[in-house]
Scaffold this active site. Structure first.
Site, short mmCIF file in Angstrom:
data_model
loop_
_atom_site.label_atom_id
_atom_site.label_comp_id
_atom_site.label_asym_id
_atom_site.label_seq_id
_atom_site.Cartn_x
_atom_site.Cartn_y
_atom_site.Cartn_z
N HIS A 32 46.37 10.51 -17.66
CA HIS A 32 48.01 10.42 -16.95
C HIS A 32 48.31 11.99 -17.61
O HIS A 32 49.79 11.93 -17.63
CB HIS A 32 48.57 9.55 -17.31
CG HIS A 32 48.94 8.17 -16.66
ND1 HIS A 32 49.40 8.40 -15.63
CD2 HIS A 32 48.23 6.91 -16.83
CE1 HIS A 32 49.53 6.55 -15.00
NE2 HIS A 32 48.44 6.18 -15.49
N GLY A 120 40.21 0.89 -10.39
CA GLY A 120 40.46 2.16 -11.13
C GLY A 120 38.82 3.08 -11.30
O GLY A 120 39.63 3.92 -11.80
N LEU A 121 38.54 2.76 -10.29
CA LEU A 121 37.23 3.84 -10.15
C LEU A 121 37.32 4.77 -8.85
O LEU A 121 36.90 5.18 -8.70
CB LEU A 121 36.24 3.33 -9.98
CG LEU A 121 35.73 1.96 -10.86
CD1 LEU A 121 34.95 1.05 -11.39
CD2 LEU A 121 35.58 2.94 -12.32
N SER A 122 38.81 5.10 -8.55
CA SER A 122 39.32 6.16 -7.18
C SER A 122 38.46 6.07 -6.59
O SER A 122 37.55 6.61 -4.89
CB SER A 122 38.42 7.40 -7.90
OG SER A 122 39.77 7.59 -8.90
N GLU A 156 45.97 12.15 0.32
CA GLU A 156 46.39 10.87 -1.35
C GLU A 156 47.84 11.01 -0.33
O GLU A 156 48.50 10.47 -0.97
CB GLU A 156 45.47 10.96 -1.76
CG GLU A 156 45.99 10.29 -2.88
CD GLU A 156 45.66 8.98 -2.40
OE1 GLU A 156 44.43 8.32 -1.91
OE2 GLU A 156 45.60 7.13 -3.17
N ASP A 168 40.99 12.38 -10.21
CA ASP A 168 39.85 12.28 -9.38
C ASP A 168 38.86 13.06 -8.63
O ASP A 168 38.20 12.68 -8.29
CB ASP A 168 40.69 11.06 -8.08
CG ASP A 168 41.57 9.48 -9.36
OD1 ASP A 168 41.04 10.37 -10.87
OD2 ASP A 168 42.45 9.06 -8.29
N TYR A 218 53.33 4.68 -11.06
CA TYR A 218 52.81 5.75 -10.95
C TYR A 218 53.44 6.87 -10.72
O TYR A 218 54.16 8.15 -11.44
CB TYR A 218 51.19 5.31 -10.50
CG TYR A 218 50.70 7.04 -10.15
CD1 TYR A 218 49.61 6.43 -11.62
CD2 TYR A 218 51.21 8.11 -9.95
CE1 TYR A 218 48.94 8.13 -11.66
CE2 TYR A 218 49.99 9.57 -10.07
CZ TYR A 218 49.68 9.17 -10.83
OH TYR A 218 48.27 10.60 -11.04
C1 GLA Z 1 44.90 7.72 -11.31
C2 GLA Z 1 45.25 9.19 -10.21
C3 GLA Z 1 44.93 10.35 -10.93
C4 GLA Z 1 45.12 9.72 -12.86
C5 GLA Z 1 44.83 8.58 -13.08
C6 GLA Z 1 45.16 8.46 -14.26
O1 GLA Z 1 43.50 7.89 -11.21
O2 GLA Z 1 45.08 8.92 -9.31
O3 GLA Z 1 45.78 11.99 -10.71
O4 GLA Z 1 46.44 10.61 -12.99
O5 GLA Z 1 44.98 7.29 -13.05
O6 GLA Z 1 44.76 9.46 -15.44
#
Ligand code: GLA
Length: 383
Positions: A32, A120-122, A156, A168, A218
């Site tokens: 963050h 949480g792995l994008s 996104e 990400d 978020y």
């Molecule tokens: C998500 C967002 C990123 C980043 C993280 C937290 O993955 O896509 O841009 O802000 O949360 O670090």
């Protein structure tokens, strides 16, 4: 996997595709901080999104997702987001190319990804970057990687509705095997830091939960950070982001206004400092220090930024006292997903067994785990 994807494409569209890969990511520290123009320390992982693609003569998008076994046909012109649709991550990227004035045509595309969704792995950035890389090559748009990063991030924002930072997409597109990227999210200057873990390894524990408030929360955290900056900037106009702020400023100008916003901003300011400390520790080969910083990050995310959840906190608590674990924290946006654990390699099996038993007993949820290493970013993979 690539051969199977090519075959599936030929079966569906009777022509040979090009195949592109773009990976998911981990982030060692700096959570963050990207949208506060601080530093992050991510790396791509082996798990990736793959797209097989060939251009069409008309303006139609024929999209097939292997995991959903679903075909979607869209018109290139007039693309709009559709709530919850997987095709958003592809359509959103195509739409950005049009917006930038490129004359692209329709295309056939088969998507297969082994990046776990909601972990949480994008997984979404992986798809966006794979599609951006693919369309750029197929339609000779000649954008460079950094331009593609920005393009994928905008997709996104507009099609997935998350006001994400740049980490990400940057990690997915720019990563190098066995390296971390230290990225300055303000200047976008970056440095590849060799990532040698020696006798240690990284394992992700997946809570198997993704709380539904994640994207609203978020965007809300982002607003709270901006609010804090506004209060400081009203007195000190040269302060434009939390990157520029220090604890003194927060105490003087934010604390008197709102305790919650103060706590959010405190976390961010300290986390930006932790990334610097982590890079120093890495360069000195001091993994124990890195591990301590990871625990501190988790505490901050849990208590001050409040983006953790009981399952993530439980996983960090479970490993803390286990032999061989030198650091652990929740990773990514939060409210579910994975913890990242730094562990002695010869203790990993024993750790996985014991955490699995305790987690499943406490939550009634299965625990998945992934062993990860720092991998290469986006590229073509069929030759
Ligand atoms: C998500 C967002 C990123 C980043 C993280 C937290 O993955 O896509 O841009 O802000 O949360 O670090």
């Amino acid at each position: 996997m690539i051969t199977a994807l090519q075959q599936q494409f030929v079966d569906l569209f009777h022509t040979a595709p090009k195949v592109y890969r773009s990976p998911g990511r981990i982030n060692i520290i700096g959570e963050h901080t990207d949208y506060n123009q601080g530093f992050v320390l991510p790396a791509a992982i082996e798990q990736a999104a793959y797209v097989a693609i060939s251009p069409r003569e008309d303006n139609e998008l024929h999209l097939y997702a292997v995991s959903m076994q679903e075909m979607v046909v869209l018109q290139l012109h007039g693309l709009v987001p559709k709530a919850g649709a997987w095709s958003n991550y592809i359509a959103g990227v195509a739409e950005q190319f049009i917006r930038m004035g490129f004359t692209i045509k329709g295309f056939n595309l088969v998507l297969h990804s082994d990046v776990p969704i909601g972990a949480g792995l994008s997984s979404s950035a992986a798809i966006e970057c794979a599609v951006a890389f693919a369309l750029n090559e197929c339609f000779d748009c000649a954008l460079d990687r950094l331009q593609l990063v920005h393009l994928a991030q905008k997709a996104e924002h507009e099609f997935a509705g998350v006001q994400c930072g740049i980490m990400d997409q940057f990690a997915s597109m720019m990563s190098r095997r066995n390296h971390l990227i230290k990225l300055d999210c303000r200047s976008l200057e970056y440095e590849y830091i060799p990532f040698q873990l020696g006798s240690h390894t990284m394992v992700l524990f997946d809570t198997n939960v993704k709380h539904s408030l994640a994207s609203t929360a978020y965007n809300n955290r982002r607003q709270q950070c901006e609010q804090g900056v506004q209060w400081i900037a009203a007195q000190l106009p040269h302060i434009q982001t939390l990157r520029d702020a220090d604890m003194g400023m927060l105490e003087q100008f934010v604390l008197p206004k709102d305790l919650l916003v103060y706590r959010r901003c405190t976390y961010v300011v300290k986390e930006i400092q932790r990334v610097e400390a982590a890079c120093k520790a890495l360069k000195a080969g001091d993994l124990n220090k890195l591990g301590e910083l990871m625990y501190e990050t988790h505490a901050g995310l849990s208590c001050d930024y409040e983006v953790s959840c009981t399952e993530l906190d439980l996983l960090v608590d479970l490993v803390k006292a286990r032999p061989g674990v030198i650091g652990a924290r929740m990773m990514g946006g939060g409210f579910g997903g994975c913890t990242l654990n730094l562990v002695e390699a010869d203790r990993v099996d024993e750790l996985i067994n014991s955490v699995q038993i305790s987690y499943e007993r406490a939550t009634n949820l299965p625990l998945n785990y992934y062993l990860v290493s720092a991998a290469d970013g986006s590229g073509r993979v069929d030759h």
